[in-house]
Design a protein around this motif. Structure first.
Motif, PDB file in Angstrom:
ATOM      1  N   ALA B  33       0.828  -1.216   0.000  1.00 17.38           N
ATOM      2  CA  ALA B  33       0.000   0.000   0.000  1.00 17.38           C
ATOM      3  C   ALA B  33       0.861   1.265   0.000  1.00 17.38           C
ATOM      4  O   ALA B  33       0.599   2.219  -0.745  1.00 17.38           O
ATOM      5  CB  ALA B  33      -0.941  -0.006   1.206  1.00 17.38           C
ATOM      6  N   SER B  34       1.895   1.264   0.857  1.00 26.31           N
ATOM      7  CA  SER B  34       2.734   2.463   0.913  1.00 26.31           C
ATOM      8  C   SER B  34       3.692   2.546  -0.273  1.00 26.31           C
ATOM      9  O   SER B  34       4.269   3.590  -0.544  1.00 26.31           O
ATOM     10  CB  SER B  34       3.513   2.523   2.228  1.00 26.31           C
ATOM     11  N   SER B  35       3.851   1.419  -0.985  1.00 32.59           N
ATOM     12  CA  SER B  35       4.660   1.459  -2.200  1.00 32.59           C
ATOM     13  C   SER B  35       3.849   1.975  -3.384  1.00 32.59           C
ATOM     14  O   SER B  35       4.416   2.450  -4.370  1.00 32.59           O
ATOM     15  CB  SER B  35       5.198   0.059  -2.532  1.00 32.59           C
ATOM     16  N   LEU B  36       2.531   1.888  -3.272  1.00 35.76           N
ATOM     17  CA  LEU B  36       1.674   2.356  -4.368  1.00 35.76           C
ATOM     18  C   LEU B  36       1.379   3.851  -4.281  1.00 35.76           C
ATOM     19  O   LEU B  36       1.085   4.484  -5.287  1.00 35.76           O
ATOM     20  CB  LEU B  36       0.362   1.566  -4.388  1.00 35.76           C
ATOM     21  N   ASP B 149       4.410  10.219   5.881  1.00 37.87           N
ATOM     22  CA  ASP B 149       3.915  11.143   6.917  1.00 37.87           C
ATOM     23  C   ASP B 149       3.922  10.472   8.292  1.00 37.87           C
ATOM     24  O   ASP B 149       4.241  11.110   9.299  1.00 37.87           O
ATOM     25  CB  ASP B 149       2.533  11.724   6.566  1.00 37.87           C
ATOM     26  N   GLY B 150       3.627   9.176   8.364  1.00 36.55           N
ATOM     27  CA  GLY B 150       3.700   8.477   9.656  1.00 36.55           C
ATOM     28  C   GLY B 150       5.102   8.543  10.238  1.00 36.55           C
ATOM     29  O   GLY B 150       5.301   8.649  11.448  1.00 36.55           O
ATOM     30  N   GLU B 151       6.080   8.510   9.362  1.00 33.39           N
ATOM     31  CA  GLU B 151       7.480   8.571   9.777  1.00 33.39           C
ATOM     32  C   GLU B 151       7.806   9.884  10.492  1.00 33.39           C
ATOM     33  O   GLU B 151       8.736   9.938  11.308  1.00 33.39           O
ATOM     34  CB  GLU B 151       8.358   8.418   8.527  1.00 33.39           C
ATOM     35  N   LEU B 152       7.039  10.915  10.172  1.00 32.59           N
ATOM     36  CA  LEU B 152       7.332  12.229  10.763  1.00 32.59           C
ATOM     37  C   LEU B 152       7.029  12.271  12.260  1.00 32.59           C
ATOM     38  O   LEU B 152       7.342  13.259  12.932  1.00 32.59           O
ATOM     39  CB  LEU B 152       6.563  13.339  10.026  1.00 32.59           C
ATOM     40  N   ASN B 179       0.178  10.314   2.647  1.00 33.15           N
ATOM     41  CA  ASN B 179      -0.968   9.452   2.341  1.00 33.15           C
ATOM     42  C   ASN B 179      -1.937   9.301   3.506  1.00 33.15           C
ATOM     43  O   ASN B 179      -2.908   8.543   3.435  1.00 33.15           O
ATOM     44  CB  ASN B 179      -0.494   8.079   1.816  1.00 33.15           C
ATOM     45  N   LYS B 180      -1.650  10.002   4.597  1.00 32.20           N
ATOM     46  CA  LYS B 180      -2.576  10.176   5.732  1.00 32.20           C
ATOM     47  C   LYS B 180      -2.809   8.929   6.589  1.00 32.20           C
ATOM     48  O   LYS B 180      -3.621   8.946   7.499  1.00 32.20           O
ATOM     49  CB  LYS B 180      -3.967  10.691   5.275  1.00 32.20           C
ATOM     50  N   ILE B 181      -2.088   7.848   6.273  1.00 32.90           N
ATOM     51  CA  ILE B 181      -2.291   6.625   7.060  1.00 32.90           C
ATOM     52  C   ILE B 181      -0.948   6.113   7.570  1.00 32.90           C
ATOM     53  O   ILE B 181      -0.009   5.951   6.797  1.00 32.90           O
ATOM     54  CB  ILE B 181      -2.992   5.519   6.222  1.00 32.90           C
ATOM     55  N   SER B 182      -0.883   5.869   8.872  1.00 29.39           N
ATOM     56  CA  SER B 182       0.305   5.251   9.454  1.00 29.39           C
ATOM     57  C   SER B 182       0.052   3.747   9.543  1.00 29.39           C
ATOM     58  O   SER B 182      -0.762   3.222   8.791  1.00 29.39           O
ATOM     59  CB  SER B 182       0.576   5.883  10.822  1.00 29.39           C
ATOM     60  N   MET B 183       0.701   3.026  10.456  1.00 34.77           N
ATOM     61  CA  MET B 183       0.539   1.570  10.418  1.00 34.77           C
ATOM     62  C   MET B 183      -0.840   1.123  10.903  1.00 34.77           C
ATOM     63  O   MET B 183      -1.492   0.295  10.281  1.00 34.77           O
ATOM     64  CB  MET B 183       1.617   0.874  11.240  1.00 34.77           C
ATOM     65  N   LEU B 184      -1.275   1.664  12.029  1.00 39.54           N
ATOM     66  CA  LEU B 184      -2.500   1.135  12.642  1.00 39.54           C
ATOM     67  C   LEU B 184      -3.762   1.952  12.394  1.00 39.54           C
ATOM     68  O   LEU B 184      -4.842   1.530  12.774  1.00 39.54           O
ATOM     69  CB  LEU B 184      -2.306   0.991  14.152  1.00 39.54           C
ATOM     70  N   ASP B 185      -3.622   3.134  11.808  1.00 49.47           N
ATOM     71  CA  ASP B 185      -4.814   3.979  11.702  1.00 49.47           C
ATOM     72  C   ASP B 185      -4.520   5.187  10.815  1.00 49.47           C
ATOM     73  O   ASP B 185      -3.379   5.414  10.416  1.00 49.47           O
ATOM     74  CB  ASP B 185      -5.230   4.466  13.109  1.00 49.47           C
ATOM     75  N   PHE B 186      -5.607   5.951  10.571  1.00 51.57           N
ATOM     76  CA  PHE B 186      -5.419   7.249   9.937  1.00 51.57           C
ATOM     77  C   PHE B 186      -4.612   8.131  10.875  1.00 51.57           C
ATOM     78  O   PHE B 186      -4.823   8.115  12.097  1.00 51.57           O
ATOM     79  CB  PHE B 186      -6.779   7.912   9.652  1.00 51.57           C
ATOM     80  N   LEU B 249      -7.545  -2.232  -0.831  1.00 46.50           N
ATOM     81  CA  LEU B 249      -6.566  -1.650   0.091  1.00 46.50           C
ATOM     82  C   LEU B 249      -6.642  -0.124   0.115  1.00 46.50           C
ATOM     83  O   LEU B 249      -6.281   0.510   1.114  1.00 46.50           O
ATOM     84  CB  LEU B 249      -5.141  -2.055  -0.307  1.00 46.50           C
ATOM     85  N   GLU B 250      -7.099   0.448  -1.002  1.00 43.13           N
ATOM     86  CA  GLU B 250      -7.101   1.904  -1.128  1.00 43.13           C
ATOM     87  C   GLU B 250      -7.786   2.561   0.059  1.00 43.13           C
ATOM     88  O   GLU B 250      -8.962   2.304   0.318  1.00 43.13           O
ATOM     89  CB  GLU B 250      -7.817   2.309  -2.425  1.00 43.13           C
ATOM     90  N   ASN B 251      -7.003   3.355   0.781  1.00 44.88           N
ATOM     91  CA  ASN B 251      -7.536   4.140   1.895  1.00 44.88           C
ATOM     92  C   ASN B 251      -8.119   3.323   3.038  1.00 44.88           C
ATOM     93  O   ASN B 251      -8.839   3.843   3.868  1.00 44.88           O
ATOM     94  CB  ASN B 251      -8.584   5.148   1.383  1.00 44.88           C
ATOM     95  N   ASP B 252      -7.832   2.052   3.081  1.00 39.35           N
ATOM     96  CA  ASP B 252      -8.195   1.221   4.236  1.00 39.35           C
ATOM     97  C   ASP B 252      -7.251   1.619   5.382  1.00 39.35           C
ATOM     98  O   ASP B 252      -6.034   1.698   5.189  1.00 39.35           O
ATOM     99  CB  ASP B 252      -7.987  -0.249   3.842  1.00 39.35           C
ATOM    100  N   SER B 253      -7.824   1.849   6.578  1.00 40.61           N
ATOM    101  CA  SER B 253      -6.981   2.365   7.668  1.00 40.61           C
ATOM    102  C   SER B 253      -5.883   1.381   8.061  1.00 40.61           C
ATOM    103  O   SER B 253      -4.886   1.754   8.664  1.00 40.61           O
ATOM    104  CB  SER B 253      -7.840   2.700   8.893  1.00 40.61           C
ATOM    105  N   LEU B 254      -6.062   0.106   7.722  1.00 38.83           N
ATOM    106  CA  LEU B 254      -5.047  -0.901   8.060  1.00 38.83           C
ATOM    107  C   LEU B 254      -4.274  -1.406   6.832  1.00 38.83           C
ATOM    108  O   LEU B 254      -3.614  -2.435   6.889  1.00 38.83           O
ATOM    109  CB  LEU B 254      -5.701  -2.097   8.761  1.00 38.83           C
ATOM    110  N   CYS B 255      -4.354  -0.636   5.752  1.00 39.26           N
ATOM    111  CA  CYS B 255      -3.778  -1.148   4.499  1.00 39.26           C
ATOM    112  C   CYS B 255      -2.259  -1.324   4.576  1.00 39.26           C
ATOM    113  O   CYS B 255      -1.688  -2.106   3.820  1.00 39.26           O
ATOM    114  CB  CYS B 255      -4.160  -0.280   3.305  1.00 39.26           C
TER     115      CYS B 255
END
Lengths: 318, 275
Positions: B33-36, B149-152, B179-186, B249-255
């Motif tokens: 997901a994060s590669s797409l 962004d989660g990395e920030l 992309n507004k989504i980290s590992m476990l959630d938005f 997977l698109e925009n799924d909070s757990l994608c």
């Protein structure tokens, strides 16, 4: 009064400044931490000095970036902070990265052991030997006096790879003569006795020599080996020396039984099938908040010169 | 934008989307997901004449440095590097297999990757060191670093942001795959980033925000950043969709931690175009 006392860092930095005159690849980073000689360095080389602020994680990362571009980087901060605050940066961007890319980085940590005596446990660095020894591709250099600290300039500049220098924050009296001290093998025999041998590092070599002196006055001649390469000394050469003794004592201003100098000596004994009785002198498994001078702090852990002398005497009275 | 270039970038976007899904099919543990979400960013960097590189000599001194700090989410770079000749395309078939250098998190054992990845929050600080070094060496090469962004959330980024702003690192560009989504959630449900642009500007960075899936816009901003050598460090905030073109997977909070089943990849690839 003890004569010929100087701070390790200023002696080292003076030597480094000389190197920087002729080697444009040397770059110096500090995490808002100074020294009188550092004032000269940053004045002289404004293009090759940056104070990154109180930000040790970034200190390491910036050092890595500069080193990947071919600079020989020196990163300078207080010992517990340049090792523990940024341990994972050291692992990823120095230890790991230097295995696949050529890098030359020397971390200078000031405040080894209890040397920031009254600053308390946050500023004491009694974990660094163990945790830095855990990292592949990192050499640890732990000088016992300002003379040997100064003698490490050439090695750190000329040897690629990652090095951690642990300096005392207090001025130290000279143990070594100015001509002979740094040896590739990583240790020196400072006092030659029979039967028992103390192997010590950093400030503890000063304590070890004092213990040996006391025992000599009481009729017992023991050896003192100062070991300053704590990762990859010449193990064979060290084993050859240690094989002459029935009793070996390690002295480190750090936690024992956790991978520090004591482990190094026990591993040598195991690998080279040496049969000496062994005692680890250092800190047992707790912090202490008590204030005192340095010898009192060590005495709290029974790791001071008189404790060691008494122990060795007892060993031979049996 | 030049029509020929537009056509090329569009085509490469489709190719990279397709190849990324196939890599994921071969190695389902990869973070697809994060590669797409960063496909257009990577395509534009490598095929849009933004980045200077030499596949025959990946450590060529004259290259630009591109640090992929969001290492997990850059599997989509593998097909690009293979296509350009950094390594043989056959290697793509071996992803995740014993003996292959293509793991689920890329390291500099892969020709074309600059740094060790996988632990987040390191890239920007290392990039600062490289940028300072290149400036001192009077090199015209530039440093780009891509973060998620989660990395920030990693504080080390903000140490580096402060340093880069203060030292006016003109040769440094940060690309945020927002992309507004980290590992476990938005991210908004974890710790909201609020306006990232405002935050970067407060640290003396020059900021541009844009749609990270509009190839013309993406290319325009990357090109502008590459040409701008006097505004201090530049932050490009690319608004993207996590899992873009990855079906459910698109925009799924757990994608981030979900994989696509092989048959789902096949279904997606029945479409000739990235959805």
């Amino acid at each position: 009064m003890i004569k010929n006392v100087k701070p390790m860092r200023d002696v080292f930095l003076a030597g480094l400044i000389e190197k920087m005159e002729n080697d444009p690849k040397i770059f110096f980073l500090a995490a808002d931490f100074g020294a009188p000689t550092l004032d000269i360095l940053r004045d002289k080389f404004p293009d090759r000095f940056i104070n990154v602020g109180i930000a040790e994680q970034n200190l390491i990362n910036v050092a890595a970036g500069l080193a990947l571009e071919g600079f020989k980087v020196f990163a300078y901060a207080i010992a517990p902070f340049i090792t523990m605050r940024c341990y994972e940066q050291v692992k990823v961007n120095l230890a790991l990265m230097s295995q696949v890319k050529e890098m030359n980085v020397t971390l200078i940590g000031v405040g080894a052991g209890f040397s920031y005596v009254v600053s308390g446990p946050t500023h004491h660095s009694v974990e660094d030997i163990s945790i830095m020894r855990t990292l592949p591709n990192v050499e640890i250099l732990s000088p016992a006096d300002w003379v040997s600290a100064g003698s490490m300039v050439d090695f750190t500049v000329e040897t690629p790879g990652i090095k951690y220098l642990r300096f005392d924050s207090q001025p130290t009296p000279a143990i070594y003569s100015e001509t002979a001290c740094f040896e590739e093998k990583g240790f020196n025999i400072l006092s030659n006795g029979s039967k028992a041998c103390i192997v010590s590092t950093g400030y503890m070599t000063q304590e070890a020599l004092a213990a040996a002196e006391q025992l000599k006055n009481e009729g017992l001649n023991i050896s003192v080996i100062d070991i300053f390469k704590l990762k990859n000394p010449d193990f064979k050469a060290l084993a050859d020396v240690l094989s002459k003794y029935n009793y070996v004592v390690s002295m480190e201003e750090g936690f024992i039984y956790k991978g520090g100098l004591d482990s190094l000596l026990l591993n040598i004994a195991n690998d080279y099938k040496l049969k000496y009785d062994f005692k680890a002198v250092g800190l047992d498994d707790n912090y202490k908040f008590e204030l005192g001078n340095r010898r009192q702090l060590l005495a709290n852990y029974k790791a001071e010169r008189t404790n060691v002398a008494a122990d060795i005497k007892e060993y031979f009275s049996k | 934008m030049d029509i020929k270039l537009k056509k090329l970038l569009d085509q490469k976007t489709q190719d990279v989307w397709r190849e990324t899904l196939l890599l994921h099919k071969r190695s389902p543990e990869t973070r697809v997901a994060s590669s797409l979400s960063c496909v257009e960013l990577l395509v534009s960097m490598y095929y849009g004449d933004i980045l200077k590189y030499n596949p025959a000599n990946p450590s060529w001194e004259g290259r630009d440095r591109f640090i992929i700090s969001k290492g997990h989410g850059s599997i989509s770079l593998y097909p690009i590097l293979a296509d350009l000749g950094f390594f043989p395309e056959e290697e793509l078939m071996n992803i995740g297999k014993a003996g292959s250098f293509l793991g689920s998190i890329p390291d500099p054992v892969i020709p074309g990757y600059e740094t060790v990845n996988g632990s987040l929050g390191h890239g920007l600080g290392v990039a600062c060191g490289m940028a300072i070094a290149l400036e001192r060496k009077k090199s015209s090469s530039q440093v780009f670093v891509m973060v998620g962004d989660g990395e920030l959330y990693e504080g080390s980024n903000w140490e580096a942001l402060m340093l880069a702003g203060h030292h006016r690192l003109n040769n440094l560009t940060l690309i945020v795959d927002h992309n507004k989504i980290s590992m476990l959630d938005f991210c908004d449900n974890i710790i909201s980033h609020g306006s990232l642009g405002t935050k970067f500007e407060a640290f003396d960075w020059k900021v541009a925000e844009f749609d990270g899936h509009d190839i013309e816009t993406v290319h325009h901003h990357l090109e502008a950043a590459r040409k701008d050598n006097s505004s201090g460090p530049k932050a490009l905030i690319a608004h993207t969709v996590k899992g873009k073109g990855g079906g459910h997977l698109e925009n799924d909070s757990l994608c981030h931690i979900k994989s696509l089943k092989p048959e789902h990849v096949d279904e997606l690839l029945e479409n000739k175009e990235r959805p």
